[in-house]
Motif scaffolding. Structure first.
Motif, short mmCIF file in Angstrom:
data_model
loop_
_atom_site.label_atom_id
_atom_site.label_comp_id
_atom_site.label_asym_id
_atom_site.label_seq_id
_atom_site.Cartn_x
_atom_site.Cartn_y
_atom_site.Cartn_z
N GLY A 6 -57.24 53.23 -30.45
CA GLY A 6 -55.85 53.07 -30.06
C GLY A 6 -54.94 52.97 -31.27
N PHE A 7 -53.69 52.54 -31.01
CA PHE A 7 -52.70 52.46 -32.08
C PHE A 7 -52.07 51.08 -32.12
N GLY A 8 -51.40 50.80 -33.22
CA GLY A 8 -50.72 49.52 -33.34
C GLY A 8 -51.70 48.37 -33.18
N ASP A 9 -51.37 47.45 -32.28
CA ASP A 9 -52.24 46.29 -32.09
C ASP A 9 -53.57 46.66 -31.44
N TYR A 19 -55.66 62.72 -31.40
CA TYR A 19 -56.89 62.42 -30.73
C TYR A 19 -57.83 61.61 -31.62
N TYR A 20 -58.06 62.09 -32.81
CA TYR A 20 -59.09 61.45 -33.63
C TYR A 20 -58.75 60.03 -34.05
N PRO A 21 -57.56 59.79 -34.61
CA PRO A 21 -57.24 58.40 -34.96
C PRO A 21 -57.34 57.49 -33.74
N GLY A 22 -56.89 57.97 -32.60
CA GLY A 22 -56.95 57.16 -31.39
C GLY A 22 -58.38 56.92 -30.94
N ALA A 23 -59.20 57.97 -30.97
CA ALA A 23 -60.56 57.85 -30.45
C ALA A 23 -61.43 57.01 -31.38
N ALA A 44 -51.28 55.63 -52.16
CA ALA A 44 -51.19 56.83 -51.32
C ALA A 44 -52.24 56.79 -50.21
N ILE A 45 -53.44 56.33 -50.55
CA ILE A 45 -54.50 56.27 -49.53
C ILE A 45 -54.11 55.24 -48.46
N ALA A 46 -53.64 54.07 -48.92
CA ALA A 46 -53.25 53.03 -47.97
C ALA A 46 -52.15 53.54 -47.05
N PHE A 47 -51.23 54.30 -47.60
CA PHE A 47 -50.15 54.89 -46.80
C PHE A 47 -50.73 55.74 -45.68
N ASN A 48 -51.73 56.56 -46.03
CA ASN A 48 -52.36 57.42 -45.03
C ASN A 48 -53.08 56.61 -43.95
N VAL A 49 -53.85 55.59 -44.40
CA VAL A 49 -54.62 54.80 -43.43
C VAL A 49 -53.66 54.07 -42.48
N ASN A 50 -52.60 53.55 -43.03
CA ASN A 50 -51.64 52.85 -42.18
C ASN A 50 -50.96 53.80 -41.20
N ARG A 51 -50.85 55.06 -41.59
CA ARG A 51 -50.27 56.04 -40.68
C ARG A 51 -51.19 56.28 -39.48
N TRP A 52 -52.52 56.19 -39.71
CA TRP A 52 -53.45 56.36 -38.59
C TRP A 52 -53.21 55.27 -37.55
N LYS A 53 -52.83 54.10 -38.06
CA LYS A 53 -52.66 52.96 -37.16
C LYS A 53 -51.29 52.96 -36.50
N ASN A 54 -50.25 53.24 -37.28
CA ASN A 54 -48.88 53.10 -36.77
C ASN A 54 -48.22 54.47 -36.58
#
Lengths: 338, 297, 578
Positions: C172-175, C164-168, C144-154
């Protein structure tokens, strides 16, 4: 009569259609699109462009309008993009009961005080009471509604602690998650059968009701007064008086009945206006009605809410006016609609 | 919707030539109307003479002097910025008068022209012109004004325009119904039978007579325009330059700190609004009673 | 109306005392300590209550009504930017790590009991608490945690602007994201791999936008779509309070106690917390005084005497973490001239502004960092109130008096560092005019253009500020003076140009990048001090105030620990009887 109502209902369609067209072009004039709201403050131009394309805001306004109408006919009024992101119809249904109850309180105040005061003033013309009533009605329409609201909040809410200063009910003591109609008067009295809860809701309605009801009060009072004066001068009242009928009987059988007609009209028209949302009163009392909802939407440029909210409220307004006309015909059999 | 519309059926607009002289005589005898006239005269005088009678300029003050209590130097004390409240109230009359006059002029000009043309031309044009009026009237009042202000941006002239848009349909309706009644009246029929052209009939005969109820309405609309402008300022829409004194904004600002230093002086800008609005309402009522012989007491 | 005021005098002393105590709760330590946690140490206890009542310890039960300034914008944590959403989300969700209540930089365990940082800061392994369940009953395990962290990225691109926060924090996102991967490396172990180390990464993990949400609820409600109803109908976390369907937009948002809260040390005392939006600051105070609400935030400093003068109320002060200033864009005339910027700096009487708008909650600032930060460099930004000097500077500049300038301030906003933007402008206008400027007021609604225009460098002189998310310069200057990710009015910057300030100082930029990545606190401090001297010499801004936020509550409210970062935990709060 039925024919008249049906015809008027059919007339509603072009008005709403025209209104939505006016709104569509008005929104087109506003700079920017809802995407600025959807994507937040830090979106790039490319993201904005993509969002606008996805949501169809880059199409000609007439096409957007046609699309809107097709959806609206199926009761899909779009989704709000600021604040609580709800479908507009859901948000409206959540907010409108608050406005209805506020309107009800305001009109009860206006009618409850305005009619007796108007009758009394008419019967004792040029008396002190008549003068006082005139002054009250003049001040009622001369005082900015938010000024009155602020004064009432401070005097009765903050200093005297007699009445709640805002909100629809005591959030500490009660909750209303059962029926979810958001008609709190109804829910507390009929569904929960809790007199204390009902009284609490009523208590919260008093100050906003008085604030919002002042202007209708002035109108109702004045119309009642002039209508009663007019009727008192009519021949049949003089005849009744000459026949030696008691004053009370004359009042109830002749005067009030005939004077009621214009008063009912005013009550109806004023209710229609109040149902359109009382931005200032709702702001002063943090009342979650349609007024603050549309106000925030206008400031945030929340297209779906501005467009559909206006449309829904205009429908209500037109329907209330129709009801007024119907009741007018009902009360006055001399009027016939062909 | 206003009292004037409700109480004054269009038929009563058929008036005689001596109308204005009669009306002026009746108005002089109307006590409430005269009180209104005096209040308005005071209001206009203050607006014009503000630089002469105000003890300070509207923007003179130091932030260190904020919320001084009333004193001989500052009769009503000072505001949040340390400026003399009395002077700002006096100068504030200008903004109120400006918004009131401008919005009513626009609303009156556009509304009367629109309604007169619709009523005089009649037929399908009239029908659709009035449906458009229905549409505008069906929109929730103050919200329409707010939406226009949001669209146009801040500024007293824009506020005035937004308020005017809300008033135009009311003027249009009143003029139109007066004109419809007058079109069938004897003197218009007489003029027409004598071969007068349509525009000439409209301008020379119908319009002047149709204007009386609108003038009453205009006076009352001045009152609501001042109130609406104050409401907009309460919601945060004022002039582009915040230094311009506006009663609605002053009332909001001082009321905010009523318990934190501003004390009862918060009430004064509010009272200025009430008094000026009361003046127009009194005069409006007085005018209606004087112009409409039916309403004789 | 008179009587309560007289009474108030008698209680004033007691209130001042309680207020001081509230202020004396933990001050932020200067540097983040990314060391492993102390393990099973006793966490925050209700004894941290700012006002210990004589009646004894905490009692359970009751409803707390919070007078909020607006509706929450969203409760899908990744999209949260505004304070009201922060506040509610903080009670529903848990983060992997937490801040010690009241602290800006002391880490405590959250859903992660312990953690290891290896590979020079690029690998972080979180060891999770056992048996934690989401409110919907699904397990909050490593998957569940990994799911959340991957959501920050993708995230779908059209939604990225919202986050804003995941990006800052991850750039950025993705690559583009600094996250390489997040994997469940055991039932209770999550391994997060980063491209580059970042000294404040663990502190960032305490922010509620990195709260952990139920993957099931997110998936069921298609939270990754723009029109998802996830947050209004099913916001699901592991926190001490949970959503039970009672949100009425514009009226109230109710959350109820989670009786199965995993953190047995800190179950909630309150039965319910209700958030009631009241937009106007004066009406919030009125509602508190009238008893409609129990506690309010963002008290207008001018109304503080009103709070202090009411025997039934207490004031709760946060530690200063807000900084307000006048910014310049160095690519706009006449502010391209350092002398003009200097003239503004000498024209402003900061003390008068503080006295008028921030009485008791602020002090004149000379930096956009705080004296409590180790990296604070006093006098880095020149300028003190001296009208004659300002005039002299202006006369010798490229824009001699009357020097016409536009002064930009936002509408429809109140921030702790900028309580009344219009009022502050009106107070500063005569000061600037005395120095020879001819000032034209310019304003725009905060959310309808002001922020974007300002960030894009459209304004020459503007009012703005910052609320620190945690006590680290990387979260302040590290963001202000970085190369902007936004376009500068349509032109994507190539060099180290900051759109907002139009600053092109390559040396300062390079030095700051070193400071941000430096793991050794002492070295980082030194690098930051050098950086700030270089930046300050350009005078990109005139620092105005340091402020702290003020909450006010009835005296029945206990255990509320004000946090400089607004990470305030309502499970510690309890209400005493009247």
């Amino acid at each position: 009569m039925l024919k008249f109502i049906v015809r008027r209902l059919i007339m509603l369609a072009p008005i709403l259609l025209g209104l939505s067209l006016v709104m569509a072009f008005f929104l087109h004039l506003l700079p920017g699109t809802p995407c600025a709201n959807i994507l937040g403050e830090r979106a790039t131009a490319a993201q904005l462009q993509k969002c606008e394309h996805n949501l169809g805001y880059d199409r000609p306004p007439i096409v957007q309008w046609a699309d809107y109408v097709v959806n609206a006919v199926q009761l899909d009024f779009g989704t709000s993009f600021s604040g609580a992101r709800l479908p507009v119809l859901d948000a409206f249904l959540q907010r409108f009961p608050a406005t209805i109850e506020l309107t009800l309180a305001a009109m009860l105040f206006a009618v409850g005080v305005g009619i007796p005061l108007g009758i009394a003033a008419a019967k004792r013309r040029q008396s002190l009471l008549d003068g006082a009533a005139t002054v009250v009605s003049l001040i009622g329409i001369s005082i900015p509604i938010f000024f009155l609201g602020l004064i009432l909040v401070y005097v009765f809410g903050v200093w005297l602690h007699w009445l709640p200063a805002g909100g629809r009910f005591d959030l500490r003591e009660f909750d209303f998650k059962g029926a979810g109609t958001n008609f709190l008067l109804w829910e507390s009295l009929v569904i929960d059968r809790d007199p204390a809860k009902f009284l609490d809701v009523v208590g919260h309605l008093i100050l906003p009701g008085i604030t919002l009801g002042t202007i209708p009060l002035a109108f109702v009072m004045r119309i009642t007064r002039s209508a009663v004066i007019e009727v008192l001068n009519e021949d049949y009242v003089r005849t009744a008086r000459a026949k030696g009928l008691s004053a009370r009987r004359i009042d109830s059988r002749h005067v009030l009945r005939n004077a009621l007609l214009p008063v009912v009209t005013v009550i109806g028209l004023q209710s229609g206006l109040l149902l359109g949302g009382a931005v200032l009163t709702e702001t002063v009392y943090s009342w979650g009605g349609v007024g603050t909802w549309l106000f925030t939407a206008a400031v945030d440029k929340d297209y779906a809410v501005i467009q559909s909210g206006t449309l829904l409220l205009a429908s209500v307004f037109v329907l209330v006016n129709l009801a007024v006309d119907v009741s007018y015909a009902f009360l006055n059999p001399r009027i016939r609609y062909a | 919707m206003s009292i004037a519309q409700l109480e004054m059926p269009a038929q009563s607009a058929i008036v005689s030539r001596g109308l204005w002289r009669d009306a002026a005589r009746r108005l002089r005898r109307n006590r409430a109307g005269m009180v209104g006239l005096v209040l308005i005269a005071l209001f206009v005088f203050v607006a014009i003479a503000a630089p002469l009678i105000a003890p300070y300029g509207p923007n003179v003050g130091r932030i260190q002097d904020k919320f001084l209590p009333p004193s001989p130097e500052h009769l009503l004390g000072t505001d949040l910025q340390g400026r003399d409240l009395l002077s700002r109230i006096l100068f504030g009359a200008r903004s109120s008068l400006y918004v009131g006059l401008l919005s009513v002029s626009i609303g009156f000009g556009v509304g009367v022209t629109y309604g007169a043309l619709a009523g005089f031309i009649g037929g399908w044009i009239d029908f659709w012109a009035m449906r458009f009026v229905d549409i505008v009237l069906a929109m929730p009042g103050l919200l329409l004004t707010i939406a226009i202000v949001v669209w146009l941006g801040p500024g007293l002239d824009r506020i005035a325009f937004a308020i005017a848009v809300g008033n135009m349909p009311i003027f249009a309706r009143i003029v139109r119904s007066s004109i419809l009644a007058l079109k069938e009246s004897d003197f218009v029929l007489a003029a027409r039978s004598m071969g007068a052209s349509s525009p000439r009939i409209l301008l020379a005969h119908v319009l002047p007579n149709a204007l009386t109820p609108v003038i009453v309405q205009a006076t009352l609309t001045l009152a609501t325009a001042i109130i609406d402008a104050a409401g907009l300022q309460f919601l945060g829409f004022g002039d582009q330059d915040p230094g311009i004194p506006e009663w609605g904004a002053m009332l909001t600002d001082t009321f905010r700190y009523i318990q934190a230093g501003a004390t009862f002086t918060a009430l004064f800008p509010g009272m200025a609004i009430v008094i000026s609005v009361l003046g127009f309402n009194l005069l409006g009522d007085g005018l209606r009673e004087s112009l409409d012989p039916r309403l004789k007491r | 109306m008179q009587k309560p005021r007289l009474l108030a005098v008698a209680f004033a002393a007691a209130l001042v005392f309680s207020a001081c105590q509230a202020q004396a709760t933990p001050t932020p330590t200067a540097q983040p300590t990314p060391t492993p946690p102390p393990g099973e140490t006793a966490g925050p206890t209700p004894t941290a209550a700012p006002t210990p009542t004589p009646s004894g310890g905490p009692v359970s039960g009751g409803t707390l009504i919070f007078g909020a300034s607006s509706d929450p914008a969203t409760l899908d944590v990744v999209q949260i930017q505004d304070g009201e959403s922060f506040r509610i989300a903080q009670q529903i969700y848990d983060t992997l790590l937490r801040l010690k209540p009241g602290s800006a930089s002391e880490l405590e365990s959250g859903l992660a009991k312990t953690w290891d940082v290896t590979d020079g800061g690029t690998t972080i392994v979180f060891h999770l608490e056992e048996g934690v369940k989401f409110h919907d009953g699904t397990p909050a395990d490593a998957e569940a945690i990994a799911f959340n962290v991957n959501r920050w990225k993708n995230m779908p691109e059209e939604l990225q602007g919202l986050q804003y926060y995941p990006g800052a924090v991850f750039g950025g996102f993705g690559d583009d994201s600094n996250i390489i991967s997040a994997e469940a490396t055991g039932d209770l172990d999550v391994t997060m791999k980063l491209k580059n180390p970042r000294s404040d990464i663990l502190l960032a993990m305490t922010l509620i936008p990195f709260g952990i949400q139920s993957p099931k609820a997110l998936t069921d409600h298609e939270a990754d779509k723009a029109d998802s109803d996830y947050w209004q109908t099913a916001p699901t976390g592991t926190g001490p309070f949970k959503f039970e369907g009672d949100f009425v937009a514009g009226d109230h948002y109710t959350i109820v106690r989670n009786d199965d809260y995993w953190d047995e040390m800190h179950p909630a005392y309150l039965d319910e917390v209700v958030f009631k939006p009241i937009a106007d600051g004066t009406q919030r105070v009125a509602a508190l005084q009238a008893g409609t609400v129990d506690i309010i935030d963002q008290v207008d400093p001018n109304l503080i005497p009103q709070i202090d003068g009411d025997a039934n109320l207490q004031r709760l002060n946060r530690t200063p973490m807000n900084s307000g200033w006048i910014g310049f864009n160095q690519r706009q005339e006449p502010f391209d001239d350092l002398d003009v910027r200097m003239a503004v700096a000498y024209a402003i009487d900061k003390q008068a502004i503080v006295d008028a708008f921030f009485p008791g909650v602020g002090q004149p600032a000379d930096s956009d960092m705080f004296p409590s930060f180790a990296a604070y460099e006093p006098g880095a930004f020149p300028g003190e109130y001296n009208t004659a000097k300002a005039k002299e500077l202006l006369e010798g500049s490229s824009c001699p008096p009357p020097c016409a300038i536009d002064f930009w301030y936002p509408d429809e906003v109140s921030r702790p560092y900028m309580v009344d933007p219009k009022g502050e402008f009106e107070a500063m206008r005569p000061m600037l005019e005395a120095a020879g400027f001819a000032v034209t007021p310019q304003h725009k609604p905060w959310r309808q253009g002001y922020l974007t225009d300002e960030a894009n460098g459209a304004y020459g002189l503007f009012l703005i500020g910052w609320i620190y998310d945690y006590g680290d310069p990387a979260n302040g200057p590290g963001i202000f003076y970085s190369k902007s990710t936004a376009e500068c009015g349509g032109v994507v910057p190539t060099g180290p140009i900051n759109c907002e300030y139009g600053q092109e100082n390559q040396a300062a930029y390079d030095l700051m990048q070193q400071a941000i990545a430096e793991a050794d606190p002492a070295k980082a401090t030194d690098l930051w001090k050098q950086t700030m001297k270089m930046i300050g010499a350009d005078l990109p801004k005139v620092p105005l105030v340091w402020t702290f936020g003020v909450l006010a509550a009835t005296t029945q409210v206990n255990g509320y620990v004000p946090s400089p970062t607004q990470s305030e935990y309502f499970n510690l709060v309890w209400k005493s009887a009247d």
